[in-house]
Design an enzyme around this catalytic site. Structure first.
Site, PDB file in Angstrom:
ATOM      1  CE  LYS A   1       2.948  -5.349 -10.377  1.00  0.00           C
ATOM      2  NZ  LYS A   1       2.777  -3.882 -10.372  1.00  0.00           N
TER       3      LYS A   1
HETATM    4  N1  GLU Z   1      -0.201  -2.380 -12.164  1.00  0.00           N
HETATM    5  C1  GLU Z   1      -0.393  -1.029 -11.771  1.00  0.00           C
HETATM    6  C2  GLU Z   1       0.737  -0.572 -10.884  1.00  0.00           C
HETATM    7  O1  GLU Z   1       1.825  -1.101 -10.931  1.00  0.00           O
HETATM    8  C3  GLU Z   1      -1.772  -0.780 -11.191  1.00  0.00           C
HETATM    9  C4  GLU Z   1      -2.091  -1.550  -9.950  1.00  0.00           C
HETATM   10  C5  GLU Z   1      -3.542  -1.396  -9.491  1.00  0.00           C
HETATM   11  O2  GLU Z   1      -4.287  -0.628 -10.082  1.00  0.00           O
HETATM   12  O3  GLU Z   1      -3.894  -2.091  -8.556  1.00  0.00           O
HETATM   13  O4  GLU Z   1       0.614   0.369 -10.133  1.00  0.00           O
END
Ligand code: GLU
Length: 427
Positions: free
Chosen positions: A116
């Site tokens: 993240k």
């Molecule tokens: N930000 C989204 C989540 O928290 C998508 C993450 C992604 O597609 O890599 O799952």
């Protein structure tokens, strides 16, 4: 003056979201009788990258933002997870979210680790130009650490398809050739996937339907309340409406609106896109976010920030089913209280997995340079998310625990198997 608190490189360990996640890992470890060595490894991020992001603002002054990318675990594949722009972003929050991504990718059966990213900035206060400069410099700083086989960012709160287009372009320019697979959630024109935009909201609704079905109910006719009217909440509200549910209330950061007969969601979406606000919409009662959470409803979909349902307000909840569209919207304490009260909660790591599932499809399509139609994508999304839900449901029945504990158990079991097979290097 020297302040030791600022310097502590492990202050992320105090973040409530990460503490929640660690507690869940411990409990899941006990549930499946996991190897304590594996649990110890899963409780720390593999790598944390902190970068300074200098941006020339429109007034020509240079402002320096802090950017984070947490690469939590890569046992199952490249790191994967979104990039968040929000004024409350801290390293602790990003570590907590990266940990949840690891657990999410594992329970969904995807070939990804967890990651993240985030920048502490209020994206509403940036011009388009400033947002572009921030994104390009952030991408350049993260350049050595990301890539289609290493770490694949995606949109999260405060970032969108345009942000991903800038990231893809910057990374590709620096590599010297187009690299669409470096990020997902891109516009379709540059290698994005059909269906990606609404995929998290659609996944939330597929899980809601499955949870209701397990209880002998149908979504049509149910009262649904949606907290958060961003990408996830607005799509979830629309898909619930299209399936005949009565969406009686929705909200954004400024507050909510209620209508007992059900809101006309398509009309409301047009209104919201034009006015950037729910306020002033005809024939509704304005309510606060706290009032919205406490509404008498069949289904509650918290699709905004983490920690919105906590020990102080969980007693007010009257929903029978909660499906977590956001990451970590219910604290562990509140979650346990609600389980005792008989409220069924479909946990975030499955319920909001639609986004990363279609991100996976996007990445596969980019690698193959062969693109699928939207019908195929939605069908494959449903298969994966329902399969993950059913695994958690079955374990919950077998062990007589709540769905969150069961989902964590399934997730940790898969990680454990892979980690034991790969072993510890060096020994
Ligand atoms: N930000 C989204 C989540 O928290 C998508 C993450 C992604 O597609 O890599 O799952």
């Amino acid at each position: 003056m020297y302040d030791p608190k600022i310097e502590s490189h492990e202050s992320y360990l105090n973040h409530p979201l990460f503490i929640n996640a660690l507690q869940l890992i411990d409990e899941a470890g006990q549930l499946i009788n996991a190897d304590p060595n594996i649990i110890a490894r899963l409780k720390r991020p593999k790598r944390i990258i902190v970068v300074s992001v200098p941006v020339r603002m429109d007034d020509q002054k240079v402002k320096v933002f802090s950017g984070y990318r947490v690469q939590y675990n890569s046992t199952l594949g490249p790191y994967k997870g979104g990039i968040r722009y929000h004024q409350d972003v801290t390293l602790g929050e990003v570590v907590g979210l990266a940990c949840l991504m690891m657990l999410k990718n594992s329970v969904l059966g995807l070939p990804y680790g967890g990651g993240k990213g985030g920048v502490c900035v209020d994206p509403q206060r940036l011009s388009r130009n400033e947002k572009q400069s921030l994104t390009r410099r952030l991408t350049s700083e993260l350049g050595p650490f990301i890539g289609p086989t290493k770490d694949i960012p995606a949109p999260d709160m405060g970032t969108d398809a345009q942000t991903m287009a800038w990231m893809m372009d910057t990374y590709s320019q620096e590599q010297g050739f187009a690299q669409p697979g470096v990020v997902t959630g891109k516009p379709v024109e540059i290698g994005g996937s059909l269906g990606r935009l609404g995929s998290t909201g659609l996944g939330v609704i597929y899980v809601t339907e499955r949870l209701l079905e397990k209880n002998g109910l149908k979504l049509a006719g149910q009262r649904v309340v949606v907290q958060g009217f961003g990408n996830v909440g607005s799509h979830a509200a629309l898909y619930a409406y299209e399936r005949g549910a009565r969406v009686i209330a929705v909200s954004d950061v400024h507050g909510g609106i209620f209508c007992g007969d059900g809101l006309p969601i398509p009309k409301l979406l047009d209104y919201y896109n034009q006015n950037k606000s729910l306020k002033g919409f005809e024939r509704v009662t304005e309510i606060s976010n706290e009032e919205l959470l406490a509404l008498d409803t069949d289904v509650l979909l918290p699709c905004a920030l983490e920690g919105v349902i906590h020990s102080q307000n969980c007693k007010n909840i009257r929903a029978k089913f909660i499906v977590e569209g956001a990451n970590g919207p219910i604290t562990n304490e509140a979650s346990k209280y609600l389980f005792e009260k008989g409220v069924q909660i479909a946990p975030d790591i499955i319920a909001n997995g639609g986004g990363v599932i279609v991100s996976y499809f996007e990445w596969v399509q980019d690698i193959m340079s062969f693109f699928w139609d939207e019908g195929d994508i939605n069908q494959k999304l449903r298969t994966i998310i329902v399969q993950a839900f059913d695994k958690a449901w079955n374990l919950a029945q077998e062990k007589k625990v709540d769905l969150r504990s069961a989902a964590m158990g399934v997730s940790i079991a898969r990680l454990q198997k892979a980690m034991l097979l790969r072993g510890l290097y060096p020994r």
